[in-house]
Design a protein around this motif. Structure first.
Motif, short mmCIF file in Angstrom:
data_model
loop_
_atom_site.label_atom_id
_atom_site.label_comp_id
_atom_site.label_asym_id
_atom_site.label_seq_id
_atom_site.Cartn_x
_atom_site.Cartn_y
_atom_site.Cartn_z
N VAL A 129 0.85 -1.19 0.00
CA VAL A 129 0.00 0.00 0.00
C VAL A 129 0.88 1.24 0.00
N PHE A 130 0.84 1.97 -1.11
CA PHE A 130 1.65 3.16 -1.29
C PHE A 130 0.81 4.43 -1.09
N GLY A 131 1.49 5.49 -0.75
CA GLY A 131 0.84 6.79 -0.57
C GLY A 131 0.73 7.13 0.90
N TRP A 132 1.18 8.34 1.24
CA TRP A 132 1.14 8.76 2.63
C TRP A 132 -0.28 8.73 3.19
N THR A 154 -11.67 2.83 12.49
CA THR A 154 -11.21 1.73 11.64
C THR A 154 -10.43 2.36 10.50
N SER A 155 -9.15 2.09 10.42
CA SER A 155 -8.31 2.73 9.41
C SER A 155 -8.40 1.98 8.09
N LEU A 156 -7.86 2.59 7.07
CA LEU A 156 -7.81 1.95 5.76
C LEU A 156 -7.03 0.65 5.82
N ASP A 209 12.25 -4.89 -1.61
CA ASP A 209 11.50 -5.67 -0.62
C ASP A 209 10.01 -5.67 -0.95
N ALA A 210 9.52 -4.56 -1.45
CA ALA A 210 8.10 -4.47 -1.81
C ALA A 210 7.79 -5.43 -2.96
N ARG A 211 8.68 -5.50 -3.94
CA ARG A 211 8.45 -6.43 -5.06
C ARG A 211 8.47 -7.87 -4.57
N ASP A 212 9.34 -8.15 -3.62
CA ASP A 212 9.39 -9.50 -3.06
C ASP A 212 8.14 -9.81 -2.23
N PHE A 213 7.60 -8.78 -1.61
CA PHE A 213 6.43 -8.95 -0.72
C PHE A 213 5.18 -9.31 -1.51
N SER A 214 4.95 -8.60 -2.65
CA SER A 214 3.75 -8.87 -3.43
C SER A 214 3.89 -8.27 -4.81
N ASP A 215 3.18 -8.86 -5.77
CA ASP A 215 3.13 -8.31 -7.12
C ASP A 215 2.06 -7.24 -7.25
N THR A 216 1.28 -7.07 -6.22
CA THR A 216 0.14 -6.15 -6.27
C THR A 216 0.41 -4.91 -5.44
N ALA A 217 0.05 -3.78 -6.00
CA ALA A 217 0.23 -2.51 -5.29
C ALA A 217 -1.09 -1.75 -5.26
N MET A 218 -1.27 -1.03 -4.19
CA MET A 218 -2.38 -0.10 -4.06
C MET A 218 -1.80 1.29 -3.83
N ILE A 219 -2.36 2.28 -4.50
CA ILE A 219 -1.96 3.68 -4.29
C ILE A 219 -3.15 4.41 -3.69
N VAL A 220 -2.91 5.17 -2.63
CA VAL A 220 -3.98 5.92 -1.98
C VAL A 220 -3.71 7.41 -2.12
N ILE A 221 -4.66 8.11 -2.68
CA ILE A 221 -4.60 9.57 -2.82
C ILE A 221 -5.74 10.15 -1.99
N ASP A 277 2.86 -4.10 -12.14
CA ASP A 277 1.91 -4.11 -13.26
C ASP A 277 0.46 -4.18 -12.81
N ASP A 278 0.25 -4.61 -11.58
CA ASP A 278 -1.11 -4.76 -11.05
C ASP A 278 -1.32 -3.72 -9.94
N VAL A 279 -1.95 -2.62 -10.32
CA VAL A 279 -2.07 -1.49 -9.39
C VAL A 279 -3.54 -1.10 -9.23
N ILE A 280 -3.93 -0.91 -7.97
CA ILE A 280 -5.26 -0.39 -7.62
C ILE A 280 -5.07 1.04 -7.13
N LEU A 281 -5.88 1.95 -7.62
CA LEU A 281 -5.86 3.32 -7.11
C LEU A 281 -7.11 3.53 -6.26
N VAL A 282 -6.93 4.03 -5.04
CA VAL A 282 -8.05 4.40 -4.17
C VAL A 282 -8.01 5.91 -3.98
N TYR A 283 -9.08 6.57 -4.42
CA TYR A 283 -9.21 8.00 -4.16
C TYR A 283 -10.09 8.18 -2.93
#
Length: 962
Positions: A129-132, A154-156, A209-221, A277-283
Motif C-alpha cells: 500500500v503506497f501513498g502517505w 477503523t483505518s484503511l 523488498d516491496a516487489r518480493d512482498f507482493s506483485d500487487t500494489a495499491m496507491i492511496v490519494i 503491473d497490477d495497481v489499484i488506485l483508491v481516491y
C-alpha cells in the motif's frame, strides 16, 4: 455552521465588555480611595483601616455584582449548555450505529475502473500500500462535519487486514516516520499541505523488498475539505498555505489546483507503476478529483472512489476489494478530465466590489465590505451542462467527461428492461425489470431521466434531467426484481421567470429514458403533452403549492447575461467568462443593508396594533402538543408571553431552544453536525457516520432513512431534540469546501435522500434543521457580505428544490437553518421572499427558521431586528451580540409573536414532550452561583463587622490610654 472558534471567543469578550470595564473601574476606584485615605486622612489608624476595609468590601461587592450580571446575562446560555448533564450512548446503540455506517460505505464505495477484472482481488493475500494517505486517510470533513475522538477508528489498513490481506509494514513505517499529521483545515485557518515522501526518498531496498512482498500494489490519494474554506483553485496564490515536500521542485506550480496530483504524488505513481503491473488506485476524498492521469498508466487497472467513511466505515473497503461485497455505488458528481472545464470555473469564489465604501464596516476581523459571486451557468449545473452542451455541439463529451454522473461499475452485470410508459395527463408510470445476468450477487440502480422539448430562445431546459431513481435489493445471479417508477408531469415543468413568471409545462414530446448513467441510454420512450400548462391559478398550482408561485427573486437577478441554450449556447464565451464589472449597481445599493445603515424603525407600520403580552390564561406549553398550528389556543398561550420571554426564545437559540419557565417550556438541546451529533459544550458526541457524499453515492433511499432514524436514536440517548442537518446545498463547483457534507450536483438525488434522512429523524421525534437556506454553495467569504446573483429559474429548479421536497414531505414541526450569504443584495435570513413567501406561503412550512451562526458585529451585517421582520424566527447565538430585539414597536412585537409561535410549535411536538411536560430544574451553574453569592455575602458582612469591631476596639484602647 460553526463549532467553537475564535469568533466565539471574540463574541464572548465583546458581550461582557461593560461588566469587565466596570470591574476595572471598581478596582481603580478602590486603589485611588486607598491611596487618598492614606494621604489625607488624619484620623486614627483604626478609622483608616476601617475605611480601607469598607472600600475593598465595596469593591469586592461591586465585582461580585458584575460577575453575576455576566453570568445571568450574556454568559447565561453558554453556561447552561456547558454545565448540562452529560448523556452518553449505550453500547447497544453504538454497535447498531457502527453496523449501519459500514453498510452505507459498502454501498457508497464506487468502482470507476476495473480493467481485466482485476478486482475482486482473489489471487493474492498480500498488498503493497503506497501513498502517505494510506496511513493518514480522511474519515470526515472539518468544522461542523468533524468527528469525535471518543470512539475508535477503523483505518484503511485495518480494513485490508480484516479482509484477510497482509500489508507491507516497511511501507507503513516509512510513511509514519515521514509524518503523522496532515495540514489543518479548520473554520478559521487552512494549511493545504500534502505530506508525501519524494520519490528520491524511497530506497532501492524498500522497493526491492516491496516487489518480493507482493506483485500487487495499491496507491492511496487523499484530499480533505471542510467548513470555512473552499479548495484552492490556484495553489500558488498568496492566500494558500502549503509546504512543499522537496526543495528541488514545487509540488503545485502557480496556476495548478488542489484537485490534481502534486508533483510528489505523480513521481510516486511513476515509481510504483514502473515496478508493479497490477495497481489499484483508491481516491479517498469527497470532491470530484481530476483522475485523467489514470489514462496514462495501464498498470492502474482498478480505480475505487472511497469517500469519507466516518469512524468505522472503512471496514467496507477491504470487503469490496476481496469481493465479499460487490460495489454498487454510483457517482454523485461528474468527473472531468480537466476541472477547469467546469462551467463555474471563472465564477466561483468571491469578487470584491469596487464602489461600496459606504457599506464598509470595521470589525474585529478587519474592514468588512460587500463581495459577490455570479451563478452565470444558470440551470446548467453539473451533468445538465455537459449533456446539453454536448447535444448542442459546444463541447466534445468524450474528451471532457471521464466518469459521468450516476456512473459506477460492478463485479456482475445487469439487464434492465423498460416496461410500457403510461401517461394519464397527470402521472407518468412504468416498470423496470432488473435482472442479474452475471455470476455473483449484486445491487443495481435504476436511473430515470427526461429530455423535454426545447424551443430555441424559449425557456431554458437541459437535455438530461434525473427525475426518479431506485435501488434494487441484492439480486442473486439470474434473479430479477421489478421496480415501479412513478412521477407527475409537474416534475418535468420549468420555471419561466421572464414571460409567464410561473411554472410552465410546455407542449411537446418528452423523452423518458432509463440510463446506466447520465449519458448512457438503456431504453427510451416518449410521452406527449398536448397543450402547454401554466401553473398560475389557485386551482392549478405547481407541485401542490398552497399559492401560485410567481417571481420572488427579481432582486437577485443582477441583470446578468446568464448562460443560454439559444442558438447552440451562442453566449457561452461571454456568459462563462470571469467578471469584468466589479461595481454594484445604484438600484441595488439603494436597498443594501448591513449593521451600518439598517434602522428597524424606518419599517414600522403605524397601523399595527400592539399584541397582548403577559396575560394570565393558565395555559402550559405541554397542553398544546398535537394541537393544530392555527388553533385559537395558540393565541391564548402567546398572549401570556412577555416581551423579554419572546426575546429570550428568539435571541438565545444557539445550540439550544431556550427555557421559558412561565409556560413550562424546558430548555431543549440542538446540536451539530451532518454525520454525527456533536454537543460543542458538554463535549458529548455520537459515532460519526459516513458523510452525505457517501449516502449520495449509495443511491439508496432505505439507507438514508435508516441514517435519520439512527440519528434520532442517538439523539434520545444524548437528550438532544434538534439536529443541525441535513445539509442540502448543491455541488455547484467541485472546489466547494463542504461538498463532503452536501450530497450531489443534482437537486433530485439530493432532495430524495435528504428527505429520507429528515423523515427518519422525525420518526424519532427529532426536528431537523435543513440547511443552508439558501444559495450557500461556497465557503470563502460566505460571511463576508457575499452577494450571490442568480436567476429565478436556477434558484427554484436547482438550489431550492431539495428544501422544497423536504418541506412538502413533512412541513410540520421541522426547522430550517439560513445561510450566511446575501441573495442578491439581501442577507438570506432577512429575505422575506425566501423565508416567508416561498417557504411558508407557497410550500406550507410550519416549523421555525434559524440563522446560521450569529456573530453580529464580527460579520458586520447580522441584525436580529432585520431578520425577525423577514420570516426568520431565531438567532443561532450563544453569546450576546446583535441577536436581541431592540425595537419594541407593535410591528416588531407582532413578528416576535410569530417567531415564538413557530419555535414553540416545533418544540412541543418534539420527543421531549411525548409524555407531557418534561421535568426541569435550575441549571447547575445557577445553583453554584447562588451558593457562592451567599458565601461571599456572608464573608463580606462578616469582614465589615470585624473591621468595625476592631475600629471600635482601637478607639476604646486609645481612649483608655489617653
Amino acid at each position: 455552521m460553526l463549532g467553537i472558534n475564535i469568533d466565539d471567543v471574540i463574541a464572548v469578550i465583546q458581550s461582557v465588555r461593560p461588566q469587565l470595564i466596570a470591574i476595572v473601574v471598581a478596582l481603580v476606584l478602590g486603589i485611588v480611595a486607598t491611596v487618598a485615605v492614606n494621604r489625607r486622612t488624619v484620623a486614627s489608624q483604626g478609622v483608616r483601616k476601617l475605611t480601607h476595609s469598607t472600600v475593598w468590601v465595596a469593591v469586592v461587592a461591586a465585582i461580585a455584582v458584575c460577575v453575576n450580571l455576566m453570568l445571568t446575562g450574556p454568559l447565561s446560555s453558554m453556561l447552561t449548555m456547558a454545565t448540562a448533564e452529560r448523556h452518553e450512548l449505550t453500547q447497544e446503540t453504538i454497535d447498531a450505529t457502527e453496523q449501519l455506517a459500514v453498510d452505507i460505505e459498502r454501498e457508497g464505495i464506487t468502482l470507476l475502473r476495473n480493467d481485466n477484472d482485476m478486482l475482486p482481488l482473489t489471487d493474492t493475500d498480500a498488498i503493497n500500500v503506497f501513498g502517505w494517505a494510506s496511513t493518514n486517510p480522511i474519515y470526515g470533513g472539518t468544522g461542523s462535519g468533524s468527528l469525535s475522538d471518543a470512539y475508535a477508528m477503523t483505518s484503511l489498513l485495518d480494513s485490508l487486514h480484516d479482509a484477510g490481506y497482509e500489508t507491507n509494514d516497511e511501507l507503513t513505517d516509512f510513511y509514519t516516520d515521514y509524518g503523522t499529521e496532515r495540514g489543518v483545515i479548520a473554520v478559521t485557518e487552512a494549511d493545504w499541505s500534502l505530506p508525501e515522501p519524494p520519490a528520491s526518498t524511497y530506497s532501492d531496498d524498500l522497493i526491492a523488498d516491496a516487489r518480493d512482498f507482493s506483485d500487487t500494489a495499491m496507491i492511496v490519494i487523499g484530499r480533505v475539505g471542510g467548513e470555512g474554506f473552499d479548495l484552492p483553485t490556484d495553489m500558488g496564490a498568496d492566500s494558500v498555505t502549503y509546504n512543499d515536500n522537496s526543495a528541488d521542485y514545487e509540488d503545485f506550480p502557480a496556476g495548478t489546483h488542489y484537485l490534481e496530483l502534486s508533483q510528489t504524488e505523480r513521481d510516486m505513481i511513476d515509481l510504483v507503476t514502473s515496478n508493479f503491473d497490477d495497481v489499484i488506485l483508491v481516491y479517498n476524498g469527497a470532491n470530484a478529483f481530476e483522475l485523467s492521469f489514470v489514462e496514462d498508466y495501464p498498470q492502474i487497472q482498478s480505480v475505487l472512489w472511497a469517500p469519507h467513511p466516518g469512524q468505522v466505515g472503512f471496514e467496507a473497503l477491504g470487503e469490496v476489494i476481496s469481493g465479499e461485497v460487490n460495489p454498487s455505488g454510483k457517482t454523485s458528481d461528474t468527473f472531468l478530465y480537466d476541472l477547469t472545464q467546469n462551467p463555474t470555473w471563472n465564477n466561483f469564489g468571491p469578487n470584491q466590489y469596487d464602489n461600496v465604501s459606504e457599506f464598509e464596516i470595521e470589525s474585529v476581523r478587519g474592514l468588512r465590505s460587500p463581495k459577490f459571486v455570479n451563478y452565470m451557468e444558470g440551470i446548467y449545473v453539473g451533468y445538465r451542462y455537459y449533456e446539453t452542451a454536448a447535444d448542442e455541439g459546444l463541447i466534445d463529451y468524450d474528451a471532457t467527461v471521464q466518469y459521468p454522473f450516476g456512473y459506477g461499475l460492478s463485479y456482475t452485470s445487469f439487464d434492465q428492461q423498460m416496461g410500457e410508459v403510461s401517461f394519464d395527463g397527470d402521472t407518468v408510470s412504468f416498470d423496470v425489470t432488473v435482472t442479474n445476468t452475471g455470476d455473483v450477487a449484486g445491487k443495481d440502480v435504476v436511473e430515470v431521466y427526461y429530455n423535454p422539448p426545447y424551443y430555441n430562445g424559449g425557456i431554458e431546459k437541459a437535455s438530461a434531467n434525473l427525475v426518479a431513481f431506485d435501488k434494487t435489493d441484492e439480486l442473486q445471479p439470474g434473479e430479477s426484481q421489478t421496480i415501479s417508477i412513478e412521477f407527475t408531469d409537474d416534475d418535468m415543468a420549468s420555471y419561466d421567470y421572464e414571460d409567464a413568471q410561473a411554472w410552465v409545462l410546455e407542449a411537446g414530446d418528452y423523452a423518458i429514458s432509463i440510463r446506466s448513467d447520465s449519458h448512457t441510454v438503456i431504453a427510451e420512450q416518449t410521452v406527449n403533452v398536448p397543450e402547454t400548462i401554466t401553473y398560475d391559478t389557485e386551482d392549478n398550482t405547481h407541485n401542490g403549492d398552497q399559492i401560485v408561485a410567481t417571481n420572488v427573486f427579481d432582486d437577485a437577478n443582477g441583470g446578468l447575461n446568464y448562460l443560454s441554450r439559444a442558438d447552440g449556447f451562442a453566449n457561452a464565451a461571454e456568459a462563462l467568462a470571469a467578471p469584468t464589472d466589479f461595481s454594484m449597481a445604484d438600484e441595488y445599493k439603494a436597498t443594501y443593508y448591513n449593521l451600518g445603515n439598517y434602522d428597524p424603525t424606518e419599517f414600522d407600520d403605524p397601523d399595527d396594533q400592539m399584541p397582548t403580552m403577559g396575560a394570565d390564561n393558565g395555559i402550559r406549553l405541554a397542553d398544546l402538543r398535537g394541537v393544530d398550528y392555527d388553533d385559537p389556543q395558540w393565541d391564548l398561550l402567546l398572549d401570556q408571553l412577555t416581551f423579554d420571554e419572546m426575546d429570550t426564545l428568539i435571541a438565545d437559540a444557539g445550540y439550544q431552544n431556550a427555557a421559558i419557565d412561565s409556560i413550562g417550556k424546558v430548555r431543549l438541546s440542538d446540536v451539530d453536525g451532518p454525520a454525527a451529533l456533536r454537543d460543542n459544550f458538554t463535549n458529548v458526541s455520537s459515532i460519526g457516520m459516513p458523510s452525505n457524499i457517501v449516502v449520495a453515492c449509495s443511491w439508496n433511499k432505505d439507507l438514508a432513512r435508516q441514517f435519520g432514524r439512527t440519528i434520532g436514536d442517538m439523539a434520545h440517548e444524548m437528550y438532544v431534540s434538534g439536529w443541525y442537518a441535513p445539509s442540502v446545498n448543491i455541488h455547484r463547483s467541485p472546489f466547494a469546501g463542504r461538498n463532503f457534507e452536501y450530497f450531489s450536483e443534482d437537486p433530485v438525488l439530493t432532495a430524495d435522500l435528504a428527505t429520507e434522512q429528515m423523515l427518519g429523524a422525525a420518526d424519532r421525534g427529532v426536528y431537523s434543521f435543513t440547511k443552508h437556506f439558501a444559495l450557500n454553495e461556497q465557503e470563502n467569504e460566505r460571511n463576508g457580505q457575499l452577494c450571490t446573483w442568480s436567476n429565478e429559474q436556477a434558484i427554484r429548479e436547482i438550489y431550492l428544490r431539495p428544501f422544497e421536497e423536504i418541506v412538502k414531505a413533512d412541513g410540520d414541526a421541522q426547522a430550517m437553518m439560513g445561510s450566511y450569504n446575501y441573495i442578491g443584495n439581501t442577507y438570506a435570513s432577512a429575505h422575506e421572499g425566501l423565508n416567508q413567501t416561498v417557504l411558508r406561503d407557497e410550500w406550507g412550512f410550519k416549523g421555525f427558521v434559524e440563522t446560521d451562526y450569529f456573530s453580529g458585529a464580527n460579520y458586520s451585517y447580522q441584525d436580529a431586528d432585520q431578520v425577525i421582520r423577514a420570516g426568520t424566527d431565531a438567532m443561532l447565538a450563544s453569546t450576546d451580540t446583535t441577536n436581541h430585539i431592540d425595537d419594541d414597536s407593535a410591528t416588531s412585537v407582532i413578528q416576535m409573536r410569530r417567531a415564538a409561535h413557530n419555535i414553540l410549535y416545533t418544540a412541543v411536538n418534539s420527543w421531549r414532550y411525548e409524555n407531557g411536560e418534561p421535568d426541569s430544574g435550575m441549571p447547575v451553574w445557577q445553583v453554584a452561583m447562588i451558593a457562592a453569592d451567599v458565601v461571599i455575602g456572608v464573608l463580606l458582612v462578616g469582614l465589615e463587622a470585624l473591621a468595625v469591631k476592631r475600629c471600635l476596639d482601637r478607639a476604646k484602647t486609645a481612649k483608655a490610654k489617653a
